[in-house]
Design an enzyme around this catalytic site. Structure first.
Site, PDB file in Angstrom:
ATOM      1  N   ASP A   8      42.552  -4.901 -62.800  1.00 58.39           N
ATOM      2  CA  ASP A   8      41.950  -3.630 -63.187  1.00 58.39           C
ATOM      3  C   ASP A   8      42.941  -2.452 -63.232  1.00 58.39           C
ATOM      4  O   ASP A   8      43.406  -1.973 -62.186  1.00 58.39           O
ATOM      5  CB  ASP A   8      40.815  -3.278 -62.235  1.00 58.39           C
ATOM      6  CG  ASP A   8      39.807  -4.422 -62.097  1.00 58.39           C
ATOM      7  OD1 ASP A   8      40.233  -5.596 -62.129  1.00 58.39           O
ATOM      8  OD2 ASP A   8      38.609  -4.138 -61.950  1.00 58.39           O
ATOM      9  N   ASN A  40      38.525   0.851 -65.703  1.00 60.80           N
ATOM     10  CA  ASN A  40      38.822   2.045 -64.898  1.00 60.80           C
ATOM     11  C   ASN A  40      40.056   2.788 -65.411  1.00 60.80           C
ATOM     12  O   ASN A  40      40.623   3.626 -64.703  1.00 60.80           O
ATOM     13  CB  ASN A  40      39.057   1.662 -63.435  1.00 60.80           C
ATOM     14  CG  ASN A  40      37.913   0.891 -62.826  1.00 60.80           C
ATOM     15  OD1 ASN A  40      38.083  -0.250 -62.416  1.00 60.80           O
ATOM     16  ND2 ASN A  40      36.742   1.492 -62.799  1.00 60.80           N
ATOM     17  N   HIS A  68      31.719  -0.476 -65.806  1.00 62.10           N
ATOM     18  CA  HIS A  68      32.088   0.895 -66.215  1.00 62.10           C
ATOM     19  C   HIS A  68      32.383   1.026 -67.712  1.00 62.10           C
ATOM     20  O   HIS A  68      32.871   2.077 -68.146  1.00 62.10           O
ATOM     21  CB  HIS A  68      33.314   1.369 -65.417  1.00 62.10           C
ATOM     22  CG  HIS A  68      33.009   1.676 -63.979  1.00 62.10           C
ATOM     23  ND1 HIS A  68      32.187   2.721 -63.607  1.00 62.10           N
ATOM     24  CD2 HIS A  68      33.387   1.069 -62.825  1.00 62.10           C
ATOM     25  CE1 HIS A  68      32.096   2.756 -62.278  1.00 62.10           C
ATOM     26  NE2 HIS A  68      32.804   1.753 -61.791  1.00 62.10           N
ATOM     27  N   HIS A 176      37.248  -6.675 -60.515  1.00 61.61           N
ATOM     28  CA  HIS A 176      36.273  -5.693 -60.024  1.00 61.61           C
ATOM     29  C   HIS A 176      36.517  -5.228 -58.593  1.00 61.61           C
ATOM     30  O   HIS A 176      36.317  -4.069 -58.301  1.00 61.61           O
ATOM     31  CB  HIS A 176      34.822  -6.199 -60.125  1.00 61.61           C
ATOM     32  CG  HIS A 176      33.800  -5.259 -59.566  1.00 61.61           C
ATOM     33  ND1 HIS A 176      33.462  -4.068 -60.200  1.00 61.61           N
ATOM     34  CD2 HIS A 176      33.032  -5.304 -58.438  1.00 61.61           C
ATOM     35  CE1 HIS A 176      32.534  -3.448 -59.485  1.00 61.61           C
ATOM     36  NE2 HIS A 176      32.263  -4.161 -58.412  1.00 61.61           N
ATOM     37  N   HIS A 178      39.333  -4.914 -56.934  1.00 56.77           N
ATOM     38  CA  HIS A 178      40.601  -4.182 -56.822  1.00 56.77           C
ATOM     39  C   HIS A 178      41.479  -4.673 -55.672  1.00 56.77           C
ATOM     40  O   HIS A 178      42.445  -4.003 -55.303  1.00 56.77           O
ATOM     41  CB  HIS A 178      40.372  -2.658 -56.684  1.00 56.77           C
ATOM     42  CG  HIS A 178      39.799  -2.034 -57.911  1.00 56.77           C
ATOM     43  ND1 HIS A 178      39.799  -0.676 -58.129  1.00 56.77           N
ATOM     44  CD2 HIS A 178      39.218  -2.578 -59.004  1.00 56.77           C
ATOM     45  CE1 HIS A 178      39.227  -0.401 -59.292  1.00 56.77           C
ATOM     46  NE2 HIS A 178      38.866  -1.542 -59.830  1.00 56.77           N
TER      47      HIS A 178
END
Ligand code: FE2
Length: 273
Positions: A8, A40, A68, A176, A178
């Site tokens: 991410d 992100n 997101h 997701h 992180h």
């Protein structure tokens, strides 16, 4: 063939790591196809058309996402015109965009990317397992090399997807959380697997968010406007080696790139958007 999957990308620090290090990683690891989760990439929340174009121009072949994806309004119309930016395929019918991309390496070998989202501690979505079955039926004859981004919170659900798809796809990589996991493996059946690729962004943070802001929310329960942290940027992901003829994975290697001191000092001046 060798595939680079990047975890991410978070805000400007993450994008800058990709811009700085991706060309070298592609050369050093002899990468034929690269992908990254970008949900992100715009100030920690969502992705814009301009940033999509920039990330593709840096050398990424396909961009995946997750919960997101629709945070920035302007991405909704753009998704229809940009097949290399995916949203989870198991979003409800009518959601803008697609969760499947079929591309090719420079030498012409087809590579498919499938983006799925988990259901545990995640927004409501359709069954990712049955969705994956239907997608693999559609991909039959189109691509032997298939990479799945399983965007999910629960490690159990990610492992379940790995075992559900082993032998049918080249790799299942989680995104997701992180936080990079140290469980990279080749599952029986020949599918490369890792529960989470980890974040490409600032590690002096609470999973990318400025620590003081995240703490304020945890300590008070009050709404807090989050912003992306700046310090200790890293690039995380895996390099996967796949047999072109069978689509089976031979090898998976975890990578974590940390910049030198000069690069990191430069991050202090960067805007967090
Ligand atoms: Fe997410």
């Amino acid at each position: 063939m060798r595939i680079l999957a990047i975890g991410d990308i978070n805000g400007r620090p993450g994008r800058r790591m990709v811009e700085t290090h991706l060309p070298r990683l592609i050369l050093e690891h002899r990468i034929d196809f690269s992908l990254a989760n970008v949900e992100n990439a715009a100030d920690g929340f969502g992705i814009t058309p301009d940033l999509t174009e920039q990330l593709l121009a840096h050398g990424l072949d396909c961009l995946t996402s997750g919960n997101h994806i629709y945070d920035k309004q302007e991405i909704i119309d753009y998704l229809a015109a940009q097949p290399r930016l995916l949203r989870p395929e198991n979003y409800p019918t009518g959601a803008a965009g697609s969760g499947v991309y079929v591309g090719a390496t420079a030498s012409g070998t087809p590579v498919a990317v499938v983006n799925l989202m988990g259901r545990i501690f995640m927004p409501p979505c359709d069954d990712p397992f049955r969705t994956a079955d239907r997608v693999l039926d559609r991909l039959s004859g189109l691509a032997r090399i298939i990479i799945v981004d399983m965007h999910a919170e629960a490690t159990s659900e990610k492992y379940a997807m790995g075992y559900h798809l082993t032998g049918r796809v080249s790799a299942v990589v989680g995104t997701h959380t992180h936080v990079q996991t140290a469980d990279e493996t080749i599952l029986a059946g020949g599918t490369a697997y890792i529960s989470d690729l980890g974040m490409t962004g600032p590690y002096d943070s609470v999973i990318g968010i400025e620590k003081s802001l995240a703490l304020k929310k945890f300590l008070t329960g009050m709404p807090v406007r989050f912003s992306v942290a700046r310090r200790d940027p890293r690039l995380c992901g895996v390099v996967i080696e796949v047999d072109d003829a069978t689509g089976k994975a031979r090898r998976i290697e975890r990578i974590q790139v940390r910049p030198d001191a000069a690069d990191e000092a430069g991050q202090d001046d960067a805007q967090s958007v």
